[in-house]
Enzyme design. Sequence first.
Site, PDB file in Angstrom:
ATOM      1  N   GLN A  51       3.605   8.232   1.866  1.00 58.42           N
ATOM      2  CA  GLN A  51       2.974   7.023   1.305  1.00 58.42           C
ATOM      3  C   GLN A  51       3.838   6.357   0.239  1.00 58.42           C
ATOM      4  O   GLN A  51       3.553   5.232  -0.164  1.00 58.42           O
ATOM      5  CB  GLN A  51       1.602   7.367   0.698  1.00 58.42           C
ATOM      6  N   CYS A  90      -8.226   5.751   1.801  1.00 60.47           N
ATOM      7  CA  CYS A  90      -6.807   6.112   1.684  1.00 60.47           C
ATOM      8  C   CYS A  90      -6.088   4.975   0.963  1.00 60.47           C
ATOM      9  O   CYS A  90      -6.346   3.798   1.255  1.00 60.47           O
ATOM     10  CB  CYS A  90      -6.218   6.316   3.076  1.00 60.47           C
ATOM     11  N   LEU A  91      -5.189   5.317   0.058  1.00 62.70           N
ATOM     12  CA  LEU A  91      -4.470   4.274  -0.695  1.00 62.70           C
ATOM     13  C   LEU A  91      -3.585   3.417   0.217  1.00 62.70           C
ATOM     14  O   LEU A  91      -3.217   2.310  -0.150  1.00 62.70           O
ATOM     15  CB  LEU A  91      -3.624   4.908  -1.801  1.00 62.70           C
ATOM     16  N   HIS A 132      -6.988  15.778   4.042  1.00 58.70           N
ATOM     17  CA  HIS A 132      -6.497  14.397   4.188  1.00 58.70           C
ATOM     18  C   HIS A 132      -4.994  14.324   3.871  1.00 58.70           C
ATOM     19  O   HIS A 132      -4.218  13.733   4.630  1.00 58.70           O
ATOM     20  CB  HIS A 132      -7.310  13.489   3.258  1.00 58.70           C
ATOM     21  N   HIS A 136      -1.464  13.769   6.317  1.00 59.63           N
ATOM     22  CA  HIS A 136      -0.441  12.726   6.131  1.00 59.63           C
ATOM     23  C   HIS A 136       0.962  13.245   6.465  1.00 59.63           C
ATOM     24  O   HIS A 136       1.813  12.492   6.935  1.00 59.63           O
ATOM     25  CB  HIS A 136      -0.422  12.258   4.668  1.00 59.63           C
TER      26      HIS A 136
HETATM   27 NI    NI Z   1      -4.345   8.873   2.492  1.00 62.16          NI
END
Ligand code: NI
Length: 151
Positions: A51, A90-91, A132, A136
């Site tokens: 991310q 989720c960001l 979560h 990722h």
């Molecule tokens: Ni996320």
Amino acid sequence: MALREIVKIGDDILRKKCRPVTVFDEKLHTLLDDMTETMEQAQGAGLAAPQVGMLRRVCVVNVRDKHGVIELVNPEVISVEGVQTGNEGCLSLPGEWHEVDRPAKVTVKAQDRNGEEFTITGEGLLARALCHETDHLDGVLFIDKAKLNND
Ligand code: NI
């Protein structure tokens, strides 16, 4: 420490499998520090390295419980128990919230920033966040597991 830009849905990097960390150096520590700062600034409960554009098996979690910020390097879910259903976001998918089934309790084996192995067991929100974030690292997003309302 520095804020890093959060990659949003649509970027291929979110779908790639991350490589294990083998060197526990200053660069890793800076990445962890920056990820924590970025997560806290965005008021997220977790953040994974892809991310912020890094294909490394690294994530941070903070569900505002007794654990505070948890740094996980090379995390691996080693046991799961039960099931919980709850809303998840989720960001990398701002504004999207969907119901996702997750284990009620999960144990994760990981290494800390110095390469020391540890295990952590979480229930409720912590279990959800651990699953979560670990997902990722294999290019899996919560929408893949969400019960999307198509009716
Ligand atoms: Ni996320």
